[in-house]
Scaffold this motif. Structure first.
Motif, PDB file in Angstrom:
ATOM      1  N   ASP A 151       0.794  -1.226   0.000  1.00  0.00           N
ATOM      2  CA  ASP A 151       0.000   0.000   0.000  1.00  0.00           C
ATOM      3  C   ASP A 151       0.829   1.280   0.000  1.00  0.00           C
ATOM      4  O   ASP A 151       0.314   2.348   0.290  1.00  0.00           O
ATOM      5  CB  ASP A 151      -0.946  -0.008   1.215  1.00  0.00           C
ATOM      6  N   VAL A 152       2.132   1.166  -0.318  1.00  0.00           N
ATOM      7  CA  VAL A 152       2.952   2.363  -0.494  1.00  0.00           C
ATOM      8  C   VAL A 152       3.395   2.417  -1.952  1.00  0.00           C
ATOM      9  O   VAL A 152       3.406   1.403  -2.657  1.00  0.00           O
ATOM     10  CB  VAL A 152       4.187   2.363   0.437  1.00  0.00           C
ATOM     11  N   ASN A 153       3.740   3.623  -2.407  1.00  0.00           N
ATOM     12  CA  ASN A 153       4.205   3.731  -3.791  1.00  0.00           C
ATOM     13  C   ASN A 153       5.732   3.587  -3.843  1.00  0.00           C
ATOM     14  O   ASN A 153       6.399   3.488  -2.804  1.00  0.00           O
ATOM     15  CB  ASN A 153       3.732   5.034  -4.435  1.00  0.00           C
ATOM     16  N   CYS A 154       6.270   3.599  -5.043  1.00  0.00           N
ATOM     17  CA  CYS A 154       7.698   3.339  -5.235  1.00  0.00           C
ATOM     18  C   CYS A 154       8.569   4.361  -4.514  1.00  0.00           C
ATOM     19  O   CYS A 154       9.558   4.000  -3.860  1.00  0.00           O
ATOM     20  CB  CYS A 154       8.027   3.334  -6.727  1.00  0.00           C
ATOM     21  N   GLU A 155       8.209   5.629  -4.627  1.00  0.00           N
ATOM     22  CA  GLU A 155       9.028   6.671  -4.008  1.00  0.00           C
ATOM     23  C   GLU A 155       8.986   6.556  -2.483  1.00  0.00           C
ATOM     24  O   GLU A 155      10.013   6.717  -1.813  1.00  0.00           O
ATOM     25  CB  GLU A 155       8.562   8.057  -4.453  1.00  0.00           C
ATOM     26  N   GLU A 156       7.815   6.285  -1.930  1.00  0.00           N
ATOM     27  CA  GLU A 156       7.703   6.131  -0.478  1.00  0.00           C
ATOM     28  C   GLU A 156       8.536   4.941   0.005  1.00  0.00           C
ATOM     29  O   GLU A 156       9.168   4.997   1.060  1.00  0.00           O
ATOM     30  CB  GLU A 156       6.236   5.940  -0.095  1.00  0.00           C
ATOM     31  N   TYR A 157       8.515   3.864  -0.770  1.00  0.00           N
ATOM     32  CA  TYR A 157       9.270   2.658  -0.416  1.00  0.00           C
ATOM     33  C   TYR A 157      10.770   2.957  -0.358  1.00  0.00           C
ATOM     34  O   TYR A 157      11.455   2.624   0.615  1.00  0.00           O
ATOM     35  CB  TYR A 157       8.977   1.582  -1.460  1.00  0.00           C
ATOM     36  N   LEU A 158      11.293   3.600  -1.405  1.00  0.00           N
ATOM     37  CA  LEU A 158      12.710   3.948  -1.439  1.00  0.00           C
ATOM     38  C   LEU A 158      13.065   4.983  -0.371  1.00  0.00           C
ATOM     39  O   LEU A 158      14.143   4.925   0.229  1.00  0.00           O
ATOM     40  CB  LEU A 158      13.092   4.449  -2.828  1.00  0.00           C
ATOM     41  N   ASP A 159      12.156   5.922  -0.133  1.00  0.00           N
ATOM     42  CA  ASP A 159      12.399   6.956   0.865  1.00  0.00           C
ATOM     43  C   ASP A 159      12.529   6.346   2.258  1.00  0.00           C
ATOM     44  O   ASP A 159      13.351   6.795   3.069  1.00  0.00           O
ATOM     45  CB  ASP A 159      11.262   7.978   0.836  1.00  0.00           C
ATOM     46  N   PHE A 160      11.726   5.330   2.535  1.00  0.00           N
ATOM     47  CA  PHE A 160      11.803   4.654   3.832  1.00  0.00           C
ATOM     48  C   PHE A 160      13.205   4.102   4.076  1.00  0.00           C
ATOM     49  O   PHE A 160      13.791   4.281   5.142  1.00  0.00           O
ATOM     50  CB  PHE A 160      10.769   3.519   3.889  1.00  0.00           C
TER      51      PHE A 160
ATOM     52  N   LEU B  24      17.351   9.803  -4.043  1.00  0.00           N
ATOM     53  CA  LEU B  24      16.114   9.167  -4.491  1.00  0.00           C
ATOM     54  C   LEU B  24      15.872   9.436  -5.971  1.00  0.00           C
ATOM     55  O   LEU B  24      15.495   8.532  -6.724  1.00  0.00           O
ATOM     56  CB  LEU B  24      14.927   9.666  -3.664  1.00  0.00           C
ATOM     57  N   LYS B  25      16.097  10.660  -6.395  1.00  0.00           N
ATOM     58  CA  LYS B  25      15.900  11.010  -7.806  1.00  0.00           C
ATOM     59  C   LYS B  25      16.852  10.206  -8.700  1.00  0.00           C
ATOM     60  O   LYS B  25      16.440   9.686  -9.750  1.00  0.00           O
ATOM     61  CB  LYS B  25      16.113  12.505  -8.019  1.00  0.00           C
ATOM     62  N   TRP B  26      18.099  10.084  -8.267  1.00  0.00           N
ATOM     63  CA  TRP B  26      19.067   9.331  -9.080  1.00  0.00           C
ATOM     64  C   TRP B  26      18.675   7.868  -9.179  1.00  0.00           C
ATOM     65  O   TRP B  26      18.719   7.267 -10.255  1.00  0.00           O
ATOM     66  CB  TRP B  26      20.465   9.449  -8.464  1.00  0.00           C
ATOM     67  N   VAL B  27      18.282   7.272  -8.058  1.00  0.00           N
ATOM     68  CA  VAL B  27      17.921   5.855  -8.054  1.00  0.00           C
ATOM     69  C   VAL B  27      16.691   5.602  -8.919  1.00  0.00           C
ATOM     70  O   VAL B  27      16.652   4.653  -9.711  1.00  0.00           O
ATOM     71  CB  VAL B  27      17.683   5.357  -6.609  1.00  0.00           C
TER      72      VAL B  27
ATOM     73  N   THR C  98      12.364   3.668 -12.911  1.00  0.00           N
ATOM     74  CA  THR C  98      11.079   3.660 -12.202  1.00  0.00           C
ATOM     75  C   THR C  98      10.563   5.067 -11.916  1.00  0.00           C
ATOM     76  O   THR C  98       9.542   5.219 -11.250  1.00  0.00           O
ATOM     77  CB  THR C  98      11.209   2.891 -10.864  1.00  0.00           C
ATOM     78  N   ILE C  99      11.246   6.079 -12.434  1.00  0.00           N
ATOM     79  CA  ILE C  99      10.848   7.455 -12.113  1.00  0.00           C
ATOM     80  C   ILE C  99       9.469   7.790 -12.667  1.00  0.00           C
ATOM     81  O   ILE C  99       8.715   8.581 -12.091  1.00  0.00           O
ATOM     82  CB  ILE C  99      11.904   8.458 -12.634  1.00  0.00           C
ATOM     83  N   GLY C 100       9.089   7.145 -13.767  1.00  0.00           N
ATOM     84  CA  GLY C 100       7.772   7.402 -14.346  1.00  0.00           C
ATOM     85  C   GLY C 100       6.631   6.799 -13.566  1.00  0.00           C
ATOM     86  O   GLY C 100       5.469   7.110 -13.833  1.00  0.00           O
ATOM     87  N   MET C 101       6.958   5.910 -12.634  1.00  0.00           N
ATOM     88  CA  MET C 101       5.901   5.292 -11.826  1.00  0.00           C
ATOM     89  C   MET C 101       6.186   5.438 -10.336  1.00  0.00           C
ATOM     90  O   MET C 101       5.804   4.589  -9.530  1.00  0.00           O
ATOM     91  CB  MET C 101       5.745   3.810 -12.199  1.00  0.00           C
ATOM     92  N   LYS C 102       6.843   6.533  -9.976  1.00  0.00           N
ATOM     93  CA  LYS C 102       7.194   6.731  -8.573  1.00  0.00           C
ATOM     94  C   LYS C 102       5.965   6.855  -7.683  1.00  0.00           C
ATOM     95  O   LYS C 102       6.018   6.544  -6.491  1.00  0.00           O
ATOM     96  CB  LYS C 102       8.082   7.963  -8.426  1.00  0.00           C
ATOM     97  N   ASP C 103       4.836   7.299  -8.256  1.00  0.00           N
ATOM     98  CA  ASP C 103       3.612   7.440  -7.457  1.00  0.00           C
ATOM     99  C   ASP C 103       2.710   6.217  -7.545  1.00  0.00           C
ATOM    100  O   ASP C 103       1.615   6.211  -6.980  1.00  0.00           O
ATOM    101  CB  ASP C 103       2.834   8.677  -7.928  1.00  0.00           C
ATOM    102  N   LYS C 104       3.157   5.177  -8.247  1.00  0.00           N
ATOM    103  CA  LYS C 104       2.329   3.986  -8.438  1.00  0.00           C
ATOM    104  C   LYS C 104       2.478   3.036  -7.249  1.00  0.00           C
ATOM    105  O   LYS C 104       3.592   2.763  -6.790  1.00  0.00           O
ATOM    106  CB  LYS C 104       2.745   3.260  -9.717  1.00  0.00           C
TER     107      LYS C 104
ATOM    108  N   LYS D 121       9.256  -4.714 -10.094  1.00  0.00           N
ATOM    109  CA  LYS D 121       9.569  -4.982  -8.688  1.00  0.00           C
ATOM    110  C   LYS D 121      11.055  -5.291  -8.511  1.00  0.00           C
ATOM    111  O   LYS D 121      11.677  -4.877  -7.528  1.00  0.00           O
ATOM    112  CB  LYS D 121       8.727  -6.146  -8.160  1.00  0.00           C
ATOM    113  N   GLN D 122      11.646  -6.018  -9.492  1.00  0.00           N
ATOM    114  CA  GLN D 122      13.074  -6.301  -9.425  1.00  0.00           C
ATOM    115  C   GLN D 122      13.878  -5.014  -9.536  1.00  0.00           C
ATOM    116  O   GLN D 122      14.885  -4.832  -8.861  1.00  0.00           O
ATOM    117  CB  GLN D 122      13.472  -7.273 -10.544  1.00  0.00           C
ATOM    118  N   ARG D 123      13.442  -4.100 -10.393  1.00  0.00           N
ATOM    119  CA  ARG D 123      14.116  -2.803 -10.521  1.00  0.00           C
ATOM    120  C   ARG D 123      14.029  -2.024  -9.202  1.00  0.00           C
ATOM    121  O   ARG D 123      14.982  -1.374  -8.782  1.00  0.00           O
ATOM    122  CB  ARG D 123      13.484  -1.973 -11.633  1.00  0.00           C
ATOM    123  N   LEU D 124      12.848  -2.084  -8.583  1.00  0.00           N
ATOM    124  CA  LEU D 124      12.657  -1.378  -7.315  1.00  0.00           C
ATOM    125  C   LEU D 124      13.553  -1.960  -6.232  1.00  0.00           C
ATOM    126  O   LEU D 124      14.134  -1.224  -5.425  1.00  0.00           O
ATOM    127  CB  LEU D 124      11.182  -1.469  -6.896  1.00  0.00           C
TER     128      LEU D 124
END
Length: 339
Positions: A105-114, A130-133, A139-145, A155-158
């Motif tokens: 229930d978290v998006n990609c950016e929130e996951y990496l930020d954690f 975070l922006k570089w990763v 995955t920058i185009g789906m950071k809010d997904k 998911k492997q990329r994340l």
């Protein structure tokens, strides 16, 4: 479980080797999951870890990642002991396991930020990282997904991004290409090679041997907890005296050329009773204009052979050398044993 008592705490050795296993053992009861394994990987190199299921790959990777302790021996990441300096090791290491947990229930950016926060990144440094990763992993185009909506490949990329978020010197990737489609595997391979070009040291395991052969500088083959061979594919082939098939297209006189090759004592290392190497009798096969045989020499010896044939008056139209693949090497070195 006994750790090596001779390891010195806090000693950071300077050098190019950023991964090192020193006589590593890990026993589970009577099972020798890892038995006397030693190898090292230099900075900026990709090392492929190969073996059947249950060979000890994941166990030794978990020890390197400070998720398990050896029964004996030690392992080092950037000069720091996994036994005595685990916190210093973790700052320098990114681990991508074969399976990983995500928060649906978290998006990609929130996951990496954690995880960036867990590694102590703050302020502008965390934002830029975070922006570089996100950009590097695509995955920058789906950071809010939400993560629950991601494909296996994304998911492997994340997960790779999570391992990269603190900019580690060493990456340990356990079966990162498992379950990916061909395009996703190609993209992952490019990312791994780029990370190595940036100076990161990478230890990667995979069952897709053709991909490892393309991206790895060297490989290690493990079976039943024991390291059977290490080095480049070419080095292991040379150590095992592996031959390769030579195919020569000869115009008009292929049969004569085959007979000359069979009988010649020219030092071109043809595997046969007349050869200087004392190898097994060679089958020199004629197929129309093509002459095929097993060859033990290097590229210089191959050139000498071609030159010798030309001097004998044979018209050579084409020469092809078929090297043994990593799969061939793996099958030759291992016996298919499990524990």
């Amino acid at each position: 479980m006994i750790a090596n008592p001779t390891t010195t705490t806090g000693v950071h050795t300077q050098g190019e080797e950023t991964i090192e296993l020193r006589r590593l053992y890990r026993y589970f009861g009577k099972t020798k999951a890892v038995h006397d394994i030693s190898f090292s990987v230099a900075k900026g190199h990709v090392f492929g870890y190969i073996g059947p299921n249950g060979a000890g790959k994941t166990t030794s990777m978990r020890i390197l990642a400070t998720l398990d302790l050896p029964s004996f021996g030690d392992a080092f990441v950037d000069g720091f002991s996994v036994i005595n300096d685990p916190e210093l090791v973790r700052r320098r290491l990114g681990f991508m396991p074969d399976s990983f947990g995500t928060y649906r229930d978290v998006n990609c950016e929130e996951y990496l930020d954690f995880f960036a926060r867990a590694y102590g990144l703050v302020g502008r440094e965390r934002t830029e990282r975070l922006k570089w990763v996100l950009d590097f992993t695509g995955t920058i185009g789906m950071k809010d997904k939400p993560i629950r909506g991601l494909s296996k490949g994304m998911k492997q990329r994340l997960c790779l991004g999570r391992a990269l978020v603190h900019d580690p010197k060493v990456m340990i990737l356990d079966e990162p290409a498992a379950g990916l489609d061909p395009r996703a595997r190609i993209q992952l391979r490019k990312m791994i090679r780029e990370l190595a070009d940036r100076g990161k040291t990478i230890l990667i395991s995979s069952h897709i041997l053709t991909e490892l052969a393309e991206m790895c500088d060297s490989v290690g083959i493990i079976e039943q907890g024991q390291l059977l061979a290490t080095g480049s594919v070419e080095d292991i082939q040379r150590q095992r005296n592996q031959t390769r098939e030579i195919v020569i297209r000869i115009l008009d006189r292929a049969e004569e050329a085959a007979a000359a090759i069979q009988k010649s004592r020219h030092p071109h290392h043809i595997a046969g009773p007349e050869s200087d190497t004392g190898g097994q009798p060679a089958d020199v096969i004629v197929d129309g204009e093509l002459v095929r045989f097993e060859f033990e020499g290097d590229t210089r010896a191959q050139a000498e052979l071609v030159s010798w044939l030309v001097n004998q008056g044979f018209a050579i139209a084409e020469v092809t050398a078929h090297k043994k693949s990593l799969e061939d090497v793996f099958l030759q070195v291992t016996e298919g044993l499990v524990q």
